[in-house]
Every structure is written in C-alpha cells, then in structure tokens.
Enzyme design. Structure first.
Site, short mmCIF file in Angstrom:
data_model
loop_
_atom_site.label_atom_id
_atom_site.label_comp_id
_atom_site.label_asym_id
_atom_site.label_seq_id
_atom_site.Cartn_x
_atom_site.Cartn_y
_atom_site.Cartn_z
N ASN A 65 -3.19 1.70 -16.87
CA ASN A 65 -4.50 1.59 -17.52
C ASN A 65 -5.56 1.18 -16.50
OD1 ASN A 65 -3.00 -0.88 -17.66
ND2 ASN A 65 -4.39 -1.69 -19.20
N GLU A 79 -9.42 -0.22 -16.64
CA GLU A 79 -10.50 -0.73 -17.49
C GLU A 79 -11.85 -0.61 -16.78
OE1 GLU A 79 -9.20 -4.63 -18.83
OE2 GLU A 79 -7.68 -3.68 -20.12
N CYS A 129 -6.34 4.61 -20.93
CA CYS A 129 -4.97 4.11 -21.13
C CYS A 129 -4.01 4.65 -20.07
CB CYS A 129 -4.45 4.52 -22.50
SG CYS A 129 -5.19 3.63 -23.88
N GLU A 183 -1.09 5.94 -20.59
CA GLU A 183 -0.50 7.23 -21.02
C GLU A 183 -1.44 8.37 -20.66
OE1 GLU A 183 -0.92 4.48 -22.77
OE2 GLU A 183 0.59 4.21 -24.32
N CYS A 198 -1.40 3.77 -28.51
CA CYS A 198 -2.58 3.82 -29.39
C CYS A 198 -2.72 5.20 -30.03
CB CYS A 198 -3.84 3.42 -28.63
SG CYS A 198 -4.55 4.73 -27.62
N CYS A 228 -3.88 8.09 -27.77
CA CYS A 228 -2.86 8.61 -26.85
C CYS A 228 -1.80 9.40 -27.59
CB CYS A 228 -2.25 7.48 -26.03
SG CYS A 228 -3.38 6.91 -24.74
N1 THU Z 1 -3.62 0.36 -23.41
C1 THU Z 1 -2.87 1.35 -22.83
O1 THU Z 1 -2.91 1.54 -21.61
N2 THU Z 1 -2.09 2.10 -23.63
C2 THU Z 1 -1.99 1.97 -24.99
O2 THU Z 1 -1.31 2.76 -25.64
C3 THU Z 1 -2.67 0.87 -25.65
C4 THU Z 1 -3.63 0.09 -24.83
C5 THU Z 1 -4.47 -0.47 -22.56
C6 THU Z 1 -5.94 -0.24 -22.75
C7 THU Z 1 -6.51 -1.56 -22.31
O3 THU Z 1 -6.71 -1.53 -20.89
C8 THU Z 1 -5.43 -2.58 -22.62
O4 THU Z 1 -4.25 -1.82 -22.83
C9 THU Z 1 -5.71 -3.42 -23.84
O5 THU Z 1 -6.00 -2.63 -24.94
#
Ligand code: THU
Length: 138
Positions: A43, A45, A54, A56, A87, A90
């Site tokens: 991920n 940010e 994300c 994925e 999520c 994804c």
């Molecule tokens: N996140 C992912 O990388 N994958 C997911 O399926 C759910 C959330 C990340 C996004 C963000 O950087 C952190 O997790 C918190 O939501």
C-alpha cells in the site's frame, strides 16, 4: 501452482516497503499469475488521504505491466495478530483478472492463514459479461 508459502514470503517482504505513515497499517500482496510468475505490491498512502492505493491494486498493476491478465492465487499479509480481508474496491479490481475458483489467502506475521475461493470473497460480481448486455444504438 506454487506453494503458498513462497507467496507468503514475498508478500511479507514487500509489506516491509509499504508507505503507510498515516494509518500505520502496512499491507503486502503477492499474486501468482497463470504463467507461474509472481508479482508483488504494497500500500502507498498520500497526504491527500483519498489518493491511497491498496497493496492488491499495486500488485495487479505490476502483473498487468508484466503483460499478464490471469490470477491463479494471491496472498495478502498484514501484521496481525489475526488476518484481514480485502476492501470492496480491490475485490472489484480482482474480479477483472480472477477466476471464481482462484484462491485468496489472508495471512498475518504469526502464521494465521484464511483461504477463500474468490467466488466466496466476491459473490454475484459485476464484470465484463454485464457490459455485453448493452444495446448500442449509434
Ligand atoms: N489497505 C490495503 O492495502 N488493502 C486492503 O484491502 C485494505 C486496506 C490499506 C489502505 C491503507 O493504506 C491502509 O490499508 C489502511 O486502510
């Protein structure tokens, strides 16, 4: 199909590179493609929070950049203890490239693993087959 432990090791390694200064929730993902290749993502940010991508999604992007479009299994690793899920956005992204029987493994750093078929993670999906129901008038 590769042993999932190979994918778990790769997902753990890429998770260390996650850029998550806001949530402090680091995620690593590793895809095995139909050709037996491995693609990873973490991920990433952003100070403009909604721009976060994300793990994925980044692994999928790496696979597509590698010229492949078929996922046979994927591992998602978080720190835990206890596994996470994927999520909704994804799940939709995965649906583009994933057969219903493909395996999705959710893992943590202390050995917990939950494995689902993609069709159980994302039942009744919207996909390319729905677009074929268009009526094009011009
Ligand atoms: N996140 C992912 O990388 N994958 C997911 O399926 C759910 C959330 C990340 C996004 C963000 O950087 C952190 O997790 C918190 O939501």
């Amino acid at each position: 199909m590769l042993a999932k432990d190979i994918l778990i090791d790769q997902a753990r390694a890429v998770r260390e590179r996650a850029y998550a200064p806001y949530s402090h929730f680091q995620v690593g993902a590793c895809i095995e493609s139909k050709n037996g290749n491995v693609y990873v993502g973490c991920n990433v940010e952003n100070a403009s929070y909604g721009l976060t991508v994300c793990a994925e999604a980044n692994a999928i992007a790496a696979m597509v950049a590698g010229g492949e479009h078929e996922i046979v299994q994927m591992v998602v690793v978080i720190e835990g203890p206890g596994v996470s899920s994927c999520c909704g956005a994804c799940r939709q992204r995965l649906n583009e490239f994933t057969d219903p029987e493909a395996l999705i493994h959710f893992c943590d750093l202390v050995g917990n693993v939950k494995t689902l078929q993609f069709q159980d993670l994302f039942p009744y999906p919207f996909g390319p087959q729905d677009l074929s129901k268009r009526v094009i008038t011009s």
